[in-house]
Enzyme design. Structure first.
Site, PDB file in Angstrom:
ATOM      1  CG  ASP A  47      -1.801   1.211   1.323  1.00 16.63           C
ATOM      2  OD1 ASP A  47      -2.883   1.136   0.717  1.00 16.63           O
ATOM      3  OD2 ASP A  47      -1.438   2.241   1.945  1.00 16.63           O
ATOM      4  CE1 TYR A  52       0.375   7.848   2.652  1.00 15.24           C
ATOM      5  CE2 TYR A  52       0.912   5.595   2.073  1.00 15.24           C
ATOM      6  CZ  TYR A  52       0.062   6.505   2.650  1.00 15.24           C
ATOM      7  OH  TYR A  52      -1.106   6.077   3.231  1.00 15.24           O
ATOM      8  CE  LYS A  77      -3.896   4.543   0.655  1.00 15.85           C
ATOM      9  NZ  LYS A  77      -2.475   4.486   1.014  1.00 15.85           N
ATOM     10  CG  HIS A 110      -5.066   9.560   0.416  1.00 19.38           C
ATOM     11  ND1 HIS A 110      -3.718   9.535   0.156  1.00 19.38           N
ATOM     12  CD2 HIS A 110      -5.194   9.114   1.678  1.00 19.38           C
ATOM     13  CE1 HIS A 110      -3.067   9.080   1.224  1.00 19.38           C
ATOM     14  NE2 HIS A 110      -3.946   8.820   2.149  1.00 19.38           N
TER      15      HIS A 110
HETATM   16  P1  NDP Z   1       0.386   1.093  11.952  1.00 19.43           P
HETATM   17  O1  NDP Z   1      -0.808   0.964  12.843  1.00 19.43           O
HETATM   18  O2  NDP Z   1       0.643   0.091  10.906  1.00 19.43           O
HETATM   19  O3  NDP Z   1       1.637   1.201  12.931  1.00 19.43           O
HETATM   20  C1  NDP Z   1       2.934   1.440  12.471  1.00 19.43           C
HETATM   21  C2  NDP Z   1       3.792   1.716  13.707  1.00 19.43           C
HETATM   22  O4  NDP Z   1       3.772   0.565  14.556  1.00 19.43           O
HETATM   23  C3  NDP Z   1       5.229   1.994  13.359  1.00 19.43           C
HETATM   24  O5  NDP Z   1       5.702   2.936  14.295  1.00 19.43           O
HETATM   25  C4  NDP Z   1       5.905   0.645  13.553  1.00 19.43           C
HETATM   26  O6  NDP Z   1       7.252   0.824  13.954  1.00 19.43           O
HETATM   27  C5  NDP Z   1       5.092   0.057  14.709  1.00 19.43           C
HETATM   28  N1  NDP Z   1       4.999  -1.415  14.616  1.00 19.43           N
HETATM   29  C6  NDP Z   1       4.817  -2.156  13.505  1.00 19.43           C
HETATM   30  N2  NDP Z   1       4.777  -3.462  13.795  1.00 19.43           N
HETATM   31  C7  NDP Z   1       4.950  -3.550  15.127  1.00 19.43           C
HETATM   32  C8  NDP Z   1       5.018  -4.655  16.021  1.00 19.43           C
HETATM   33  N3  NDP Z   1       4.897  -5.901  15.594  1.00 19.43           N
HETATM   34  N4  NDP Z   1       5.197  -4.397  17.349  1.00 19.43           N
HETATM   35  C9  NDP Z   1       5.309  -3.126  17.784  1.00 19.43           C
HETATM   36  N5  NDP Z   1       5.263  -2.037  16.990  1.00 19.43           N
HETATM   37  C10 NDP Z   1       5.074  -2.251  15.663  1.00 19.43           C
HETATM   38  O7  NDP Z   1       0.332   2.592  11.383  1.00 19.43           O
HETATM   39  P2  NDP Z   1       0.325   3.313   9.969  1.00 19.43           P
HETATM   40  O8  NDP Z   1      -0.228   4.664  10.260  1.00 19.43           O
HETATM   41  O9  NDP Z   1       1.619   3.219   9.291  1.00 19.43           O
HETATM   42  O10 NDP Z   1      -0.782   2.539   9.098  1.00 19.43           O
HETATM   43  C11 NDP Z   1      -0.501   1.442   8.262  1.00 19.43           C
HETATM   44  C12 NDP Z   1      -0.576   1.823   6.813  1.00 19.43           C
HETATM   45  O11 NDP Z   1      -1.885   2.257   6.468  1.00 19.43           O
HETATM   46  C13 NDP Z   1       0.296   3.023   6.413  1.00 19.43           C
HETATM   47  O12 NDP Z   1       1.662   2.718   6.392  1.00 19.43           O
HETATM   48  C14 NDP Z   1      -0.316   3.382   5.106  1.00 19.43           C
HETATM   49  O13 NDP Z   1       0.125   2.508   4.083  1.00 19.43           O
HETATM   50  C15 NDP Z   1      -1.801   3.207   5.414  1.00 19.43           C
HETATM   51  N6  NDP Z   1      -2.441   4.472   5.850  1.00 19.43           N
HETATM   52  C16 NDP Z   1      -3.450   4.993   5.080  1.00 19.43           C
HETATM   53  C17 NDP Z   1      -4.076   6.166   5.428  1.00 19.43           C
HETATM   54  C18 NDP Z   1      -5.171   6.693   4.586  1.00 19.43           C
HETATM   55  O14 NDP Z   1      -5.578   7.850   4.800  1.00 19.43           O
HETATM   56  N7  NDP Z   1      -5.690   5.948   3.651  1.00 19.43           N
HETATM   57  C19 NDP Z   1      -3.672   6.936   6.621  1.00 19.43           C
HETATM   58  C20 NDP Z   1      -2.640   6.289   7.396  1.00 19.43           C
HETATM   59  C21 NDP Z   1      -2.083   5.097   7.014  1.00 19.43           C
HETATM   60  P3  NDP Z   1       8.524   0.589  12.974  1.00 19.43           P
HETATM   61  O15 NDP Z   1       8.134   0.997  11.589  1.00 19.43           O
HETATM   62  O16 NDP Z   1       9.547   1.480  13.600  1.00 19.43           O
HETATM   63  O17 NDP Z   1       8.869  -0.863  13.080  1.00 19.43           O
END
Ligand code: NDP
Length: 274
Positions: A47, A52, A77, A110
């Protein structure tokens, strides 16, 4: 949902994997590396989004992975400032070029914004009809936006990608989407890492010898929600994919549902106007 590549059939017959890989906030070398790790770990759905600023690196990682194109599901998006018929078509060409792909699997609006999404959707329908995208959908649409779009268009969105996690269960929206065969997809499924210490989830996790993140992602897919956790940490990328060898009980799912507080970490689509 027994294997990582298992997916759900969308309302137009295209299949999307239950588990995808999020890339927001990852750019440059970091996104190149993390998508490469994710693909090697077996993720097949990625995604991204124009905003981004990482479509080129995502495309590069896909290309050098050697994974056959037909095994992959790539979502991008359209950003808010490009809404409108002609500007959507132009922005799509940019995304397609950056990703280095002829066909995008899923293109999403988006954010709904205020009054341009119906014109934008007409351009989406054109991209779908001409075969530039395999499926079209929306993101951050509330029920009122979906109702409006359904009444004024011919192609039903395949997906609504929204903020969804144990603190924001989105029951009403989920029910609406189920009724209209719009697949719900969870963004920030891990609440951006804020739920790792939550006691109810931690207790369930220890019962199965899993992490809290794995329990949350399993909760998503057992509820029929496509999920796209993001991580730039190799160990976590693999951990988040290791959710296909255990099953939560109906009671555990209800317990996690009970954590809902209608709490967002991202913007409220009703207030995010442009
Ligand atoms: P997530 O809920 O996926 O959380 C990501 C965070 O959690 C990062 O800080 C990561 O740290 C940490 N993390 C990941 N795996 C673990 C684990 N197993 N244990 C502990 N911590 C963990 O948040 P996102 O906001 O990134 O959402 C996911 C995706 O959704 C985005 O990346 C994007 O692609 C999409 N999105 C879409 C939006 C929209 O408007 N359509 C808005 C926001 C997101 P680290 O990376 O340091 O490992």
């Amino acid at each position: 949902m027994k294997r990582m590549t298992d997916g759900t059939v969308l309302n137009n017959g295209v299949t999307i994997p239950w588990l995808g890989f999020g890339t927001w906030k990852a750019t440059g070398e970091q996104v190149l590396e993390s998508v490469t790790t994710a693909l090697a770990a077996g993720y097949r759905s990625i995604d991204t989004a124009a905003i981004y600023g990482n479509e080129a690196e995502v495309g590069q990682a896909i290309k050098s992975s050697g994974v056959p194109r037909e095994e992959l599901f790539v979502t991008t998006k359209l950003w808010n400032e490009h809404q409108g018929y002609d500007s959507t078509l132009r922005a799509f060409e940019e995304s397609r070029k950056k990703l280095g792909l002829d066909v995008i699997d899923l293109y999403l609006i988006h954010w709904p914004g205020t009054n341009k999404y119906k014109d934008t959707w007409k351009a989406f329908e054109r991209l779908y009809e001409e075969g530039s995208v395999r499926a079209i959908g929306v993101s951050n649409f509330q029920i009122r936006h979906l109702e409006d779009l359904l009444q004024n268009s011919s192609v039903v969105p395949v997906i609504n990608q929204v903020e969804l996690h144990p603190r924001l269960v989105q029951k009403e929206l989920h029910d609406f989407c189920l009724k209209h065969r719009i697949q719900l997809e969870a963004w920030s499924p891990l609440m951006q890492g804020q739920l790792t210490q939550e006691p109810v989830i931690a207790a369930i996790a220890s019962k199965y010898g899993k992490s809290s993140a794995q329990v949350i992602l399993r909760w998503d897919i057992q509820k029929g929600i496509v999920t796209i956790p993001k991580s730039v940490t190799a160990e976590r990328i693999r951990e988040n994919a290791d959710i296909f060898d255990f099953e939560l009980t109906a009671e555990e799912i209800a317990q996690i549902d009970g954590l809902n507080q209608d709490k967002r970490v991202g913007p409220d689509p009703d207030q995010f106007v442009f």
